[in-house]
Design a protein around this motif. Structure first.
Motif, PDB file in Angstrom:
ATOM      1  N   ASN A  93      -4.295   6.764   2.703  1.00 42.60           N
ATOM      2  CA  ASN A  93      -4.131   6.586   3.653  1.00 42.60           C
ATOM      3  C   ASN A  93      -2.881   7.404   4.304  1.00 42.60           C
ATOM      4  OD1 ASN A  93      -5.082   4.062   2.166  1.00 42.60           O
ATOM      5  ND2 ASN A  93      -4.154   2.514   3.600  1.00 42.60           N
TER       6      ASN A  93
ATOM      7  N   CYS B  20       2.847  -0.408   4.171  1.00 42.61           N
ATOM      8  CA  CYS B  20       1.915  -0.930   5.067  1.00 42.61           C
ATOM      9  C   CYS B  20       2.420  -2.386   5.537  1.00 42.61           C
ATOM     10  CB  CYS B  20       0.588  -1.401   4.580  1.00 42.61           C
ATOM     11  SG  CYS B  20      -0.507  -2.591   5.286  1.00 42.61           S
ATOM     12  N   HIS B  21       2.332  -2.371   6.855  1.00 45.47           N
ATOM     13  CA  HIS B  21       3.062  -3.553   7.480  1.00 45.47           C
ATOM     14  C   HIS B  21       2.286  -4.835   7.104  1.00 45.47           C
ATOM     15  CE1 HIS B  21       0.045  -3.020  10.385  1.00 45.47           C
ATOM     16  NE2 HIS B  21       0.150  -4.184  11.216  1.00 45.47           N
TER      17      HIS B  21
ATOM     18  N   CYS C 138      -2.945   3.408  11.403  1.00 43.56           N
ATOM     19  CA  CYS C 138      -2.606   2.609  10.112  1.00 43.56           C
ATOM     20  C   CYS C 138      -1.130   2.907  10.084  1.00 43.56           C
ATOM     21  CB  CYS C 138      -3.406   3.232   8.817  1.00 43.56           C
ATOM     22  SG  CYS C 138      -2.707   2.986   7.350  1.00 43.56           S
ATOM     23  N   SER C 139      -0.451   1.758   9.797  1.00 42.80           N
ATOM     24  CA  SER C 139       1.012   1.715   9.654  1.00 42.80           C
ATOM     25  C   SER C 139       1.436   2.494   8.634  1.00 42.80           C
ATOM     26  CB  SER C 139       1.647   0.305   9.802  1.00 42.80           C
ATOM     27  OG  SER C 139       1.200  -0.358   8.498  1.00 42.80           O
TER      28      SER C 139
ATOM     29  N   GLU D 147      -0.358  -2.551  -2.531  1.00 45.44           N
ATOM     30  CA  GLU D 147       0.387  -1.952  -1.282  1.00 45.44           C
ATOM     31  C   GLU D 147       1.496  -3.379  -0.983  1.00 45.44           C
ATOM     32  OE1 GLU D 147      -1.915  -1.278   1.994  1.00 45.44           O
ATOM     33  OE2 GLU D 147      -3.120   0.277   1.021  1.00 45.44           O
TER      34      GLU D 147
ATOM     35  N   CYS E 200      -5.048  -7.077   9.477  1.00 44.24           N
ATOM     36  CA  CYS E 200      -4.884  -5.763  10.241  1.00 44.24           C
ATOM     37  C   CYS E 200      -5.407  -5.519  11.397  1.00 44.24           C
ATOM     38  CB  CYS E 200      -5.455  -4.633   9.118  1.00 44.24           C
ATOM     39  SG  CYS E 200      -5.212  -3.064   9.751  1.00 44.24           S
TER      40      CYS E 200
HETATM   41 FE1  SF4 Z   1      -3.209   0.763   7.182  1.00 46.12          FE
HETATM   42 FE2  SF4 Z   1      -2.194  -1.496   6.103  1.00 46.12          FE
HETATM   43 FE3  SF4 Z   1      -4.241  -1.785   7.867  1.00 46.12          FE
HETATM   44 FE4  SF4 Z   1      -4.551  -0.941   5.324  1.00 46.12          FE
HETATM   45  S1  SF4 Z   1      -4.148  -2.938   5.964  1.00 46.12           S
HETATM   46  S2  SF4 Z   1      -5.321   0.175   7.230  1.00 46.12           S
HETATM   47  S3  SF4 Z   1      -2.796   0.394   5.024  1.00 46.12           S
HETATM   48  S4  SF4 Z   1      -2.329  -1.018   8.478  1.00 46.12           S
END
Ligand code: SF4
Ligand code: 13P
Length: 322
Positions: free
Chosen positions: A126, A184-185, A98-99, A212, A278
């Motif tokens: 997260n 979050c990217h 997870c970024s 986010e 994602c």
């Molecule tokens: Fe992480 Fe963003 Fe993926 Fe959610 S959407 S799991 S915050 S990278």
């Protein structure tokens, strides 16, 4: 068994009815399959429960299954493991990171916390278990406002790692929480210009935005909320068209719950793609789920000392969101 790539990489015998076998093994092994709304449609469809981060943690906490298969990303598996150290917790592809969690290394966060004595530390779910271990209360996007509201108005608070969610809560509550500079990217990519263009093409559409996303995108939202809150809004609304600024996977449940309504994914700034995915969430496939149940791997491991500390702020969150 080799799980070097993050998953069990063993060919599945030709002719195997993968879905049927997943259901059979699940029964036989007393396993429960949990899936986040951002998972591939076929994973959501086979899961026992789909939900947002809060719901998945709540379900894991009260589960009587021997095996919890968390179809999501690492931090979701870790949260379930910390709550159920006696159970086997599987994430079918452990390389699903997870970024946002990556934007908050535990050693740096600890230094930041130590540099601010007297602050209550709130961490978004997260995060790694190691970050949770130096946290007072964990929150998700579903309950962050509710939990912050329960703290005295003059409480000094550190909020990490998502600066957009933290800023949103500051704006909503008039607080001045100290924010970690993480993001979050996927959610940072949404283009305000493209959403405005979509809105011009669909004048009656409501804009649904995950917290986010950047503040500028939040500002043009009709509803800002967690994945579950956006879903509930769409279900309860009289409106028939929605522009959705969160990960594309949520559209599957939105369309299922409201087949008569239109859901348009908000596009990212770059590239020709019309939606934001994602890549971590999409790593889980039916084949990996099948193999993970068959071989009961890869298992989530959390160091016992870290788990002992990390479970406290998670349990506090569960208490405070009742
Ligand atoms: Fe992480 Fe963003 Fe993926 Fe959610 S959407 S799991 S915050 S990278
Ligand atoms: P939710 O808490 O809304 O499920 O969001 C989790 C997440 O990873 C958002 O990117």
């Amino acid at each position: 068994m080799n799980v070097d790539n993050g998953y069990v990489d063993v060919p599945i015998e030709e002719g195997t009815d993968i879905k049927k076998e997943i259901l059979r093994m699940k029964q036989e092994k007393n396993a429960v399959i949990l899936a986040h709304y951002y998972q591939r449609p076929e994973i959501q469809d086979i899961a026992d429960f789909i939900g947002d981060s809060l719901a998945l943690a709540q379900i894991a906490a009260r589960s009587s299954a021997d095996i919890i298969v968390m179809c999501g990303v690492q931090f979701m598996g870790e949260t379930a493991k910390v709550l159920c150290m006696d159970k086997k917790v599987i994430v079918p592809d452990m390389s699903a990171g997870c970024s946002l969690a990556d934007s908050c290394p535990a050693d740096e966060f600890k230094k930041f916390v130590d540099a601010h004595p007297g602050y209550t530390v709130i961490s978004y779910v997260n995060t790694t278990a190691a970050v949770k271990a130096c946290t007072d209360i964990v929150v998700t996007s579903s309950n962050a406002r509710q939990i912050v509201d329960q703290l005295p108005a003059d409480e000094k608070i550190i909020f990490g790692p998502d600066k957009n969610l933290g800023n949103y809560i500051n704006m909503q509550t008039g607080r001045n929480m100290l924010l970690w500079n993480g993001a979050c990217h996927v959610h940072e990519q949404f283009s305000i210009e493209k959403i405005i263009k979509l809105k011009e093409m669909h004048p009656g559409a409501k804009v649904l935005v995950h917290p986010e996303c950047r503040q500028a995108v939040q500002m043009i939202a009709d509803k800002v909320g967690s994945t579950k809150a956006l879903l509930d809004y769409a279900v309860g609304s009289d409106c028939d068209t929605f522009i959705v600024a969160t990960e594309h996977g949520i559209l599957h449940e939105m369309v299922k719950k409201c087949p008569e309504k239109t859901f348009i994914p908000a596009p990212p700034e770059d590239g020709s793609c019309s939606c934001n995915e994602c890549a971590y969430m999409k790593l889980v496939t039916l084949e990996k789920l099948y193999n993970s149940l068959k071989y009961e791997m890869p298992l989530v491991h959390v160091d016992a000392d870290i788990a002992r500390e990390a479970v406290k702020p998670i349990k506090r969150m569960l208490e405070m969101s009742k």
